[in-house]
Scaffold this active site. Structure first.
Site, PDB file in Angstrom:
ATOM      1  N   ASP A 110       0.847  -1.202   0.000  1.00  0.00           N
ATOM      2  CA  ASP A 110       0.000   0.000   0.000  1.00  0.00           C
ATOM      3  C   ASP A 110       0.888   1.261   0.000  1.00  0.00           C
ATOM      4  O   ASP A 110       1.863   1.317  -0.759  1.00  0.00           O
ATOM      5  CB  ASP A 110      -0.969  -0.032   1.195  1.00  0.00           C
ATOM      6  CG  ASP A 110      -2.077   0.992   1.075  1.00  0.00           C
ATOM      7  OD1 ASP A 110      -3.047   0.740   0.344  1.00  0.00           O
ATOM      8  OD2 ASP A 110      -1.960   2.085   1.665  1.00  0.00           O
ATOM      9  N   HIS A 129      -4.900  -7.509  -0.075  1.00  0.00           N
ATOM     10  CA  HIS A 129      -4.196  -6.230  -0.008  1.00  0.00           C
ATOM     11  C   HIS A 129      -3.398  -6.084   1.289  1.00  0.00           C
ATOM     12  O   HIS A 129      -2.312  -5.516   1.286  1.00  0.00           O
ATOM     13  CB  HIS A 129      -5.209  -5.103  -0.139  1.00  0.00           C
ATOM     14  CG  HIS A 129      -4.588  -3.745  -0.121  1.00  0.00           C
ATOM     15  ND1 HIS A 129      -3.859  -3.255  -1.181  1.00  0.00           N
ATOM     16  CD2 HIS A 129      -4.549  -2.793   0.837  1.00  0.00           C
ATOM     17  CE1 HIS A 129      -3.416  -2.047  -0.881  1.00  0.00           C
ATOM     18  NE2 HIS A 129      -3.821  -1.737   0.337  1.00  0.00           N
ATOM     19  N   TYR A 136      -2.386  11.313   1.480  1.00  0.00           N
ATOM     20  CA  TYR A 136      -2.847  11.136   0.095  1.00  0.00           C
ATOM     21  C   TYR A 136      -2.809  12.469  -0.657  1.00  0.00           C
ATOM     22  O   TYR A 136      -2.515  12.501  -1.846  1.00  0.00           O
ATOM     23  CB  TYR A 136      -4.275  10.577   0.078  1.00  0.00           C
ATOM     24  CG  TYR A 136      -4.332   9.082   0.255  1.00  0.00           C
ATOM     25  CD1 TYR A 136      -3.960   8.487   1.451  1.00  0.00           C
ATOM     26  CD2 TYR A 136      -4.767   8.254  -0.782  1.00  0.00           C
ATOM     27  CE1 TYR A 136      -4.016   7.109   1.619  1.00  0.00           C
ATOM     28  CE2 TYR A 136      -4.824   6.882  -0.622  1.00  0.00           C
ATOM     29  CZ  TYR A 136      -4.453   6.321   0.581  1.00  0.00           C
ATOM     30  OH  TYR A 136      -4.516   4.958   0.742  1.00  0.00           O
TER      31      TYR A 136
END
Lengths: 404, 412
Positions: free
Chosen positions: A185, A376, A317
């Site tokens: 990630d 994930h 982000y």
């Protein structure tokens, strides 16, 4: 949440202590949750389902042991040290084995060091976990700036590149002159950045998400490539709402994430289809997949709540979005990764990268494998399997022996 | 939240409606506002990371102390409100008939993050023009429905309530009220809905007015996607180029909220549980209206009618009806491009361009999108919330826009 901090000048021991009133307040807030009406569909297509969140809230408020988080973290050696103006929290576990290879592992979003805790045993003490002494690692698990017990940056440009530089400094400060790095990630993006920066001492990297696909188109000649492209398209078209909101307006969503624990939990569960259904299975059907148990999921969410890091984690982000937009606008390729790269594709990953894509992204690829299970959150869901992958990926780099 | 209605008649009956907010709900809202746990300040000095902490602190303070939490109840109950069931759902609406004969019936449709509150200050000018600088010939009978999932309308429990179905329900409402010749107006979602009423083009619909007209030609619309926007094609006029750039800004910087609500509305549990979370989500619509609302709270300088009280009336209504998520579902149901030409053909269309709208519709694209364009005017002030922020100017636009359609007289 307060902490006790030792007096050593640079690297300070760290211990988590959660005041009881913070737990009481959290429990009270969960108990007074005001619910929306149920979604209108029988699946996750409108978002995290009401039944899932209600089961989570019920378990969180009643059966979950709020002492778990503190106990699990305090069982490990934790430290803080200031790097580039931000106090960085990290776990540092030295292997009992000589010549262990130092490894820095980076978590992602919506993760934290909690994702990585179950790899500590297999990686640092392999002989107790079906490995050999030659597979041992000295392990460093930092909390990203703005996540967990690391401080929240008050200045800009804390993108993955800057985090990578901070990690190189952390490893230098710990006395490691030859080490490797790993991540999934956002942690994969940090690790990828370290590979491109190639700081002195970095012998190689292993990642389990192919972050380079966000920078441009990939070939779609084989069935496997087309399947991966279809997964990527699905993510862009129907799975990227959280990504877009945090990339453009982290502060706006932050108000709900700081004020409502159930909102925070739902936001964190809505990452990808595979992991969502696994987590929903743990809460609704009592059937966890791998290590993704109710308690482990709630340890991570509780950490976000108590540290109040919903907005600051989302902000990472925003920072990375700015870098990505600038890179796309400039049309300039980043420097290649020159150190050896290991890659493991997990079948439930958001886009399961084919070997061809990985080779194109990393010409210095020395290890590639497709795992037979896991998604994930590979380190979290399948800690033993990921640990095996890390051992295999870095074995060839040990010829000169690790050193500290 | 309880309501009083006259439930004596069947499903198609029109039942009077009054709001009564129980005191414990007032107290609970105040307590939640006071207990809000806020994030730290954003590390930027502008709104580029979202709603700024200083704005939310000012809003929170005013909401929790000086604001009258019963204001919106009082304002709505001062008007004739009704419920009627359409397509198995209760539709809430305000219905104010003009005292002037031959008033033209108009249905005004709000958007997101709006409600009927956006439209309250145009009721006077539209229904009673002689008291607001107009003449009796400008009078309208006004119908203001709450979109399903918004305010006091029912919350759909099944999928399918997209803007086209809302358009059908709106047409049915006007017919049920006995209006055989009427016009429709909208901005934001209301604009999409009145466009789709225009596409359906029943004979009773004399015309539509939009302040966010769907005008992007297909070859332009296909260039826009979330975050990725193609460069403008060659050969655009200056007005078209400016519109293209404004829409590009929306798609690259300002559409996160819309994509989140389109993809995963249910995940937004925080807008059901946290009043300040809801308020922040609602204030973050577009850069220009955000700036105006911030002025109202932080500087004490509201722009037009977008005052602290007005903004909080709308948020408070959404809180008490717990419609944050049910209203967001309209984005999920929608399949159309927000700003794209919808295919209105024969119905007369009037357009007012407000200078601080998301984009200024160029006359060229507007004429292309609406073959029967009867009115096009660029006004000198007003943002996305035209009716709310500039009710008198907006009302003047409606009078001018629909004047030519009155030749045969309105009727009910």
């Amino acid at each position: 949440m307060s902490s006790t901090v030792g007096t050593a000048p640079e690297i300070k021991p760290f211990h988590v202590e959660t005041p009881e009133e913070q737990i009481d307040d959290l429990r009270r807030r969960i108990g007074t949750m005001r619910w929306p009406t149920k979604e209108l569909v029988p699946d996750r297509s409108q978002g995290v389902q009401l039944a899932t969140v209600q089961e989570l809230a019920a378990y969180w408020a009643s059966d979950y042991d709020f002492g778990r988080l503190e106990a699990r973290l305090n069982a490990l050696p934790q430290f803080t040290t200031e790097i580039d103006g931000v106090e960085i929290h990290f776990i540092h576990v030295r292997s009992p084995h000589e010549n262990a290879l130092p490894l820095i592992m980076t978590h992602g979003w919506p993760g934290s060091v909690m994702e990585l805790l179950e790899t500590v045993g297999p990686l640092t003490d392999p002989t107790a976990h079906s490995g050999e002494a030659e597979d041992a690692f000295h392990l460093v698990l930092p909390s990203m700036p703005g996540y967990g017990f690391s401080n929240e940056p008050t200045d800009l440009e804390w993108n993955v590149g800057r985090v990578g530089q901070a990690w190189a400094e952390l490893m230098r400060r710990l006395g490691y002159t030859r080490y490797v790095a790993q991540g999934g990630d956002v942690g994969a993006a940090v690790t990828d950045a370290m590979g491109r920066q190639a700081p002195e001492g970095l012998l190689g990297i292993h990642v389990n998400v192919l972050v380079t696909v966000l920078g441009g188109p990939q070939p779609t000649e084989s069935d496997e490539e087309r399947a991966a492209q279809a997964q990527l398209d699905t993510f862009r078209e129907s799975g990227s709402g959280y990504f877009l909101e945090m990339t453009t307006r982290p502060q706006t969503i932050g108000y709900a994430l700081l004020d409502s624990p159930v909102a925070l939990a739902a936001w964190m569960l809505d990452h990808d289809t595979d992991s969502y259904y696994k987590i929903a299975g743990a809460f609704v059907d009592g059937k966890p997949t791998g290590n993704l148990t109710r308690d482990n999921i709630l340890d991570n969410i509780t950490l976000y709540w108590l540290t109040g890091t919903g907005a600051s984690a989302a902000r990472s982000y925003w920072e990375d979005g700015r870098v990505l937009a600038a890179a796309l606008a400039s049309g300039q390729a980043p420097p290649e990764v020159s150190v050896p790269v290991g890659f493991t594709t997990f079948p439930g990953e958001v886009w399961a990268a084919p070997r061809s894509w990985v080779e194109q992204s990393y010409p210095s690829l020395t290890y590639f494998n497709k795992a037979d299970r896991g998604g994930h959150f590979a380190a979290w869901e399948e800690p033993e399997l990921l640990s095996d992958e890390i051992r295999d990926a870095f074995r060839s780099l040990r010829t000169n022996g690790g050193a500290s | 939240m309880s309501v009083t209605t006259d439930d004596s008649a069947g499903a198609s009956a029109i039942r009077p409606f009054t709001i009564e907010i129980p005191e414990p709900e007032i107290e609970a809202l105040r307590a939640r506002i006071a207990a809000t746990r806020l994030p730290d300040k954003e590390p930027v000095e502008d709104s580029s990371e979202g709603v700024q902490l200083a704005t939310m602190q000012a809003l929170m303070w005013y909401w929790g102390t000086e604001y009258d939490l019963r204001r919106v109840e009082t304002r709505l109950n001062a008007l004739p409100q009704f419920l009627t069931e359409i397509d198995d759902l209760d539709i809430h609406f305000i219905h104010v008939k003009s005292r002037h004969e031959n008033a033209l019936p108009v249905i005004l449709i709000h958007g997101w993050p709006g409600s009927v509150v956006e439209m309250l200050n145009v009721v006077g000018p539209l229904t009673d023009p002689t008291a607001y600088g107009g003449s009796a010939e400008d009078a309208f009978d006004v119908v203001i429905p709450s979109i399903p999932g918004y305010g006091f309308s029912g919350k759909p429990t099944t999928s399918g309530w997209g803007p086209d179905r809302v358009a059908s329900a709106s047409l049915e409402l006007m017919k049920r009220l006995g209006y055989t010749r009427f016009v429709a107006q909208g901005g934001d979602w209301g604009a999409v809905i009145v466009d789709l009423m225009g596409v359906q083009a029943p004979p009773e619909l004399l015309g539509i007015h939009s302040n966010m007209p769907g005008i992007l030609p297909p070859e332009i619309a296909q260039r826009f996607g979330p975050v990725s926007v193609a460069p403008a094609p060659a050969g655009l006029s200056a007005d078209e180029q400016r519109c293209y750039e404004d829409v590009s800004d929306v798609y690259t910087k300002g559409i996160g909220y819309a994509i989140q609500m389109a993809l995963r509305p249910q995940t937004l549990y925080g807008i059901a549980d946290s009043p300040v979370g809801l308020a922040a989500w609602m204030v973050d619509h577009d850069a220009r209206s955000y700036e105006d609302i911030t002025h109202a709270f932080v500087d004490g300088r509201p722009v037009g009618n977008l005052t602290r009280d007005e903004v909080l009336d709308n948020i408070t209504l959404t809180w008490f009806t717990n419609t944050g998520i049910s209203s967001a579902r309209l984005y999920h149901e929608n399949t159309l491009g927000f700003f794209d030409a919808k295919g209105v053909s024969s119905v007369p269309v009037a357009v007012s361009v407000f200078p601080r709208e998301l984009y200024q519709a160029p006359r060229s694209w507007t004429e292309q999108a609406y073959p029967n364009l009867i009115y096009y005017n660029v006004v000198d002030r007003g943002d996305h919330f035209a009716a709310w922020q500039e009710p008198e100017l907006f009302s003047a636009e409606l009078r001018a826009a629909f004047r030519s359609l009155r030749t045969n007289g309105g009727s009910s």
